[in-house]
Scaffold this active site. Structure first.
Site, PDB file in Angstrom:
ATOM      1  N   GLY A 125     -67.827  13.076   2.209  1.00 42.06           N
ATOM      2  CA  GLY A 125     -66.765  13.675   1.289  1.00 42.06           C
ATOM      3  C   GLY A 125     -66.933  12.965  -0.081  1.00 42.06           C
ATOM      4  O   GLY A 125     -67.484  11.881  -0.234  1.00 42.06           O
ATOM      5  N   HIS A 166     -64.060  25.749   9.332  1.00 39.79           N
ATOM      6  CA  HIS A 166     -65.072  24.888   8.981  1.00 39.79           C
ATOM      7  C   HIS A 166     -66.396  25.229   9.833  1.00 39.79           C
ATOM      8  O   HIS A 166     -66.145  24.839  10.979  1.00 39.79           O
ATOM      9  CB  HIS A 166     -64.597  23.358   9.165  1.00 39.79           C
ATOM     10  CG  HIS A 166     -65.453  22.374   9.170  1.00 39.79           C
ATOM     11  ND1 HIS A 166     -65.358  21.313   8.387  1.00 39.79           N
ATOM     12  CD2 HIS A 166     -66.762  22.147  10.026  1.00 39.79           C
ATOM     13  CE1 HIS A 166     -66.696  20.571   8.402  1.00 39.79           C
ATOM     14  NE2 HIS A 166     -67.422  20.919   9.509  1.00 39.79           N
ATOM     15  N   ASP A 168     -62.802  20.974  -1.696  1.00 37.77           N
ATOM     16  CA  ASP A 168     -62.989  20.064  -0.666  1.00 37.77           C
ATOM     17  C   ASP A 168     -62.881  18.488  -1.164  1.00 37.77           C
ATOM     18  O   ASP A 168     -63.585  17.550  -0.789  1.00 37.77           O
ATOM     19  CB  ASP A 168     -64.260  20.434  -0.140  1.00 37.77           C
ATOM     20  CG  ASP A 168     -64.199  19.711   1.416  1.00 37.77           C
ATOM     21  OD1 ASP A 168     -63.420  18.776   1.756  1.00 37.77           O
ATOM     22  OD2 ASP A 168     -65.266  19.643   1.864  1.00 37.77           O
ATOM     23  N   ARG A 170     -54.740  13.269   2.227  1.00 38.63           N
ATOM     24  CA  ARG A 170     -54.664  11.930   3.229  1.00 38.63           C
ATOM     25  C   ARG A 170     -53.390  11.486   3.881  1.00 38.63           C
ATOM     26  O   ARG A 170     -53.563  10.430   4.452  1.00 38.63           O
ATOM     27  CB  ARG A 170     -55.614  10.798   2.592  1.00 38.63           C
ATOM     28  CG  ARG A 170     -56.916  11.229   2.073  1.00 38.63           C
ATOM     29  CD  ARG A 170     -57.647  11.335   3.116  1.00 38.63           C
ATOM     30  NE  ARG A 170     -59.174  11.542   2.885  1.00 38.63           N
ATOM     31  CZ  ARG A 170     -60.042  12.429   3.553  1.00 38.63           C
ATOM     32  NH1 ARG A 170     -59.797  13.354   4.258  1.00 38.63           N
ATOM     33  NH2 ARG A 170     -61.320  12.445   3.031  1.00 38.63           N
ATOM     34  N   ASN A 228     -56.206  17.278   8.194  1.00 33.12           N
ATOM     35  CA  ASN A 228     -56.922  16.188   8.870  1.00 33.12           C
ATOM     36  C   ASN A 228     -56.512  14.953   8.488  1.00 33.12           C
ATOM     37  O   ASN A 228     -57.004  13.954   8.183  1.00 33.12           O
ATOM     38  CB  ASN A 228     -58.403  16.159   9.057  1.00 33.12           C
ATOM     39  CG  ASN A 228     -59.121  16.049   7.329  1.00 33.12           C
ATOM     40  OD1 ASN A 228     -58.253  16.469   6.629  1.00 33.12           O
ATOM     41  ND2 ASN A 228     -60.480  15.743   7.394  1.00 33.12           N
ATOM     42  N   HIS A 240     -58.259  23.763  -0.933  1.00 30.20           N
ATOM     43  CA  HIS A 240     -59.107  22.873   0.145  1.00 30.20           C
ATOM     44  C   HIS A 240     -58.927  21.311  -0.417  1.00 30.20           C
ATOM     45  O   HIS A 240     -59.909  20.800  -1.081  1.00 30.20           O
ATOM     46  CB  HIS A 240     -60.511  23.187   0.212  1.00 30.20           C
ATOM     47  CG  HIS A 240     -61.093  22.604   1.216  1.00 30.20           C
ATOM     48  ND1 HIS A 240     -62.172  23.234   2.093  1.00 30.20           N
ATOM     49  CD2 HIS A 240     -61.196  21.455   2.008  1.00 30.20           C
ATOM     50  CE1 HIS A 240     -62.557  22.615   3.007  1.00 30.20           C
ATOM     51  NE2 HIS A 240     -62.010  21.630   2.901  1.00 30.20           N
TER      52      HIS A 240
HETATM   53  O1  DOR Z   1     -67.477  16.262   3.551  1.00 29.19           O
HETATM   54  C1  DOR Z   1     -66.198  16.333   3.965  1.00 29.19           C
HETATM   55  N1  DOR Z   1     -65.188  15.707   4.178  1.00 29.19           N
HETATM   56  N2  DOR Z   1     -66.325  17.400   4.878  1.00 29.19           N
HETATM   57  C2  DOR Z   1     -65.031  17.709   5.592  1.00 29.19           C
HETATM   58  O2  DOR Z   1     -65.133  18.694   6.171  1.00 29.19           O
HETATM   59  C3  DOR Z   1     -63.941  16.928   5.764  1.00 29.19           C
HETATM   60  C4  DOR Z   1     -63.928  15.920   4.518  1.00 29.19           C
HETATM   61  C5  DOR Z   1     -62.917  14.776   4.735  1.00 29.19           C
HETATM   62  O3  DOR Z   1     -61.886  15.067   5.433  1.00 29.19           O
HETATM   63  O4  DOR Z   1     -63.433  13.603   4.319  1.00 29.19           O
END
Ligand code: DOR
Length: 435
Positions: free
Chosen positions: A331, A186, A312, A71, A101, A67
């Site tokens: 995040g 998720h 994450d 970016r 994402n 995970h």
């Molecule tokens: O805290 C988070 N940030 N949770 C997520 O599911 C996405 C992630 C992000 O892409 O910044």
């Protein structure tokens, strides 16, 4: 000056001397010889053209992160595949599953190929792109899963969002089952979390911050367990954060369902009260939870209900994290601190640590041919060497990540990566990145 050490020309033999080898077979003291990208010998009194003293250290299969938000493409101000890979190498990782994402999202073969190519160009870890479940992660229509699977994608997720529509998720699981891939969810019922900033708890009421209730996660965990029961698809639960979610997964495994789960270092170590500082570095999705949830997550990881520790890793530029709490993106960074946080807060033996940071995530990502392998002749030399007793403090200015949003500043961590070997070459030597 940066310490340098490469294994140099292709036929050079490097020996890691005097470490404790830890893999699925347990712990033993042994030297490990590496040549041409492979482990070639494991034994005593080995020597090579380069001998590296690793006594007091663990030598294990390199970590695998299920995970990581790298970016790129689209948000290179926060991280690039190269800087994220370097952060991963410094954290002891040899493979990272890249979350989808990005902008554009990883819903086409063109974007998947781009991510993979950028990973190869950086050459610091294996970058394993995940594919979207739905087009643009919009939750409206399925992504071309068969095409993506044919291009080598083994893990599908809309991470950042949960797939809200039950019919779409059922179809994704039916296709996923046929394709032999894993659906990673998720878990967040979005109608229950609108505007949420932190865990729904007493603290959030007194702080006047909108709450993210546990039930928003648990309803989707429950739904997807039942859909897995119906379809037979393999389902992986991302960043579990509540005690009840752990119980649901434990019961599903007892029923023999093909489900797996992960937990992050921050959900194992930081609780909801951190938000009382109104510091956006502690804003994360799902939110930091209660001490009771933390205890259940630790127990779930210990007893095997939760298969993997996953970071994450979610870099964000300072400008964005400086917004007000309700505006700032959720995040936190994770790749460079995961081992230190794990060893500082968990009470697990080293074999189990290697299981949850390397062996199990490699299996879930479908990359066990190259990662999470026992340290024995013939295995690809993707290795981490770490000192389990070294203590250190995080200095944000020394992070390899392009962003600085780590919540662990000032925390004394135990366990430090000394070297990372990827494809037989040192990507990190004595704690310093080599590329
Ligand atoms: O805290 C988070 N940030 N949770 C997520 O599911 C996405 C992630 C992000 O892409 O910044």
């Amino acid at each position: 000056m940066t310490k340098q050490a490469t294994t140099g020309n292709a036929s050079q033999r490097t020996v890691l001397k005097g470490g404790t080898v830890v893999d699925s077979r347990g712990e033993r003291t042994a030297d490990v010889a590496i040549e041409d990208g492979l482990v070639v010998e494991v034994g005593s009194s080995l020597s090579g053209s380069r001998n590296v003293d690793v006594s007091g250290c663990v030598v294990a299969p390199g970590f695998v992160d299920l995970h990581a938000h790298l970016r790129e493409p689209g948000k290179e101000e926060a991280e690039t595949i190269e800087t994220g890979s370097r952060a991963g190498a410094k954290g002891g990782y040899t493979a990272l599953v890249a979350m989808p994402n990005t902008d554009p999202a990883q819903d086409s073969v063109a974007v998947i190929d781009f991510v993979r190519e950028q990973g190869k160009r950086a050459g610091l870890v294996d970058v394993v792109p995940s594919g979207c479940i739905t087009l643009g992660r919009k939750g409206e229509a399925l992504a071309p899963m068969a095409e993506l699977a044919a291009a080598g994608v083994r893990i599908f997720t809309d991470d950042g969002n949960g797939v809200q529509d039950e019919l779409l998720m059922r179809r994704a699981m039916e296709y996923g089952k046929g394709l032999g891939v894993t659906l990673a969810q998720h878990c967040e019922v979005s109608s229950l979390t609108k505007g949420a900033v932190m865990n729904e708890c007493q603290c959030c009421t007194s702080l006047g911050l909108p709450g993210w209730p546990s039930i928003a996660e648990e309803l989707m965990v429950f739904r997807d367990i039942e859909l897995a029961r119906l379809t037979g698809a393999r389902v992986h639960f991302l960043h579990l954060s509540t005690a009840r979610s752990v119980e649901l997964v434990r019961a599903a495994k007892r029923d023999g369902l093909p489900v797996t789960a992960e937990v992050t270092p921050h959900h194992l170590s930081l609780d909801e009260t951190k938000l009382a500082t109104f510091d956006t570095v502690f804003k994360v999705n799902p939110p930091l939870r209660s001490p009771n949830d933390i205890a259940a997550l630790r127990e779930g990881l210990r007893d095997g209900t939760i298969d993997a520790l996953a970071t994450d890793h979610a870099p964000h530029p300072r400008r964005d994290k400086e917004l007000a709490l309700d505006q700032a993106p959720p995040g936190m960074l994770g790749l460079e601190t995961a081992l230190g946080v794990a060893l500082s807060v968990l009470n697990v033996d080293l074999t189990h640590l290697v299981r949850v940071m390397s062996i199990n995530p490699a299996r879930i990502a479908g990359i066990s041919d190259r990662h999470g392998r026992d340290v024995q002749p013939g295995a690809p030399a993707n290795l981490v060497v770490f000192d389990p007793n070294a203590t250190w403090q995080v200095e944000p200015e020394h992070l390899a990540s392009k962003s600085r949003n780590t919540p662990f500043v000032g925390m004394k961590l135990r366990g430090k990566v000394r070297h990372t070997v990827f494809d037989g070459e040192f990507t990190v030597f004595e704690g310093d990145a080599q590329r």
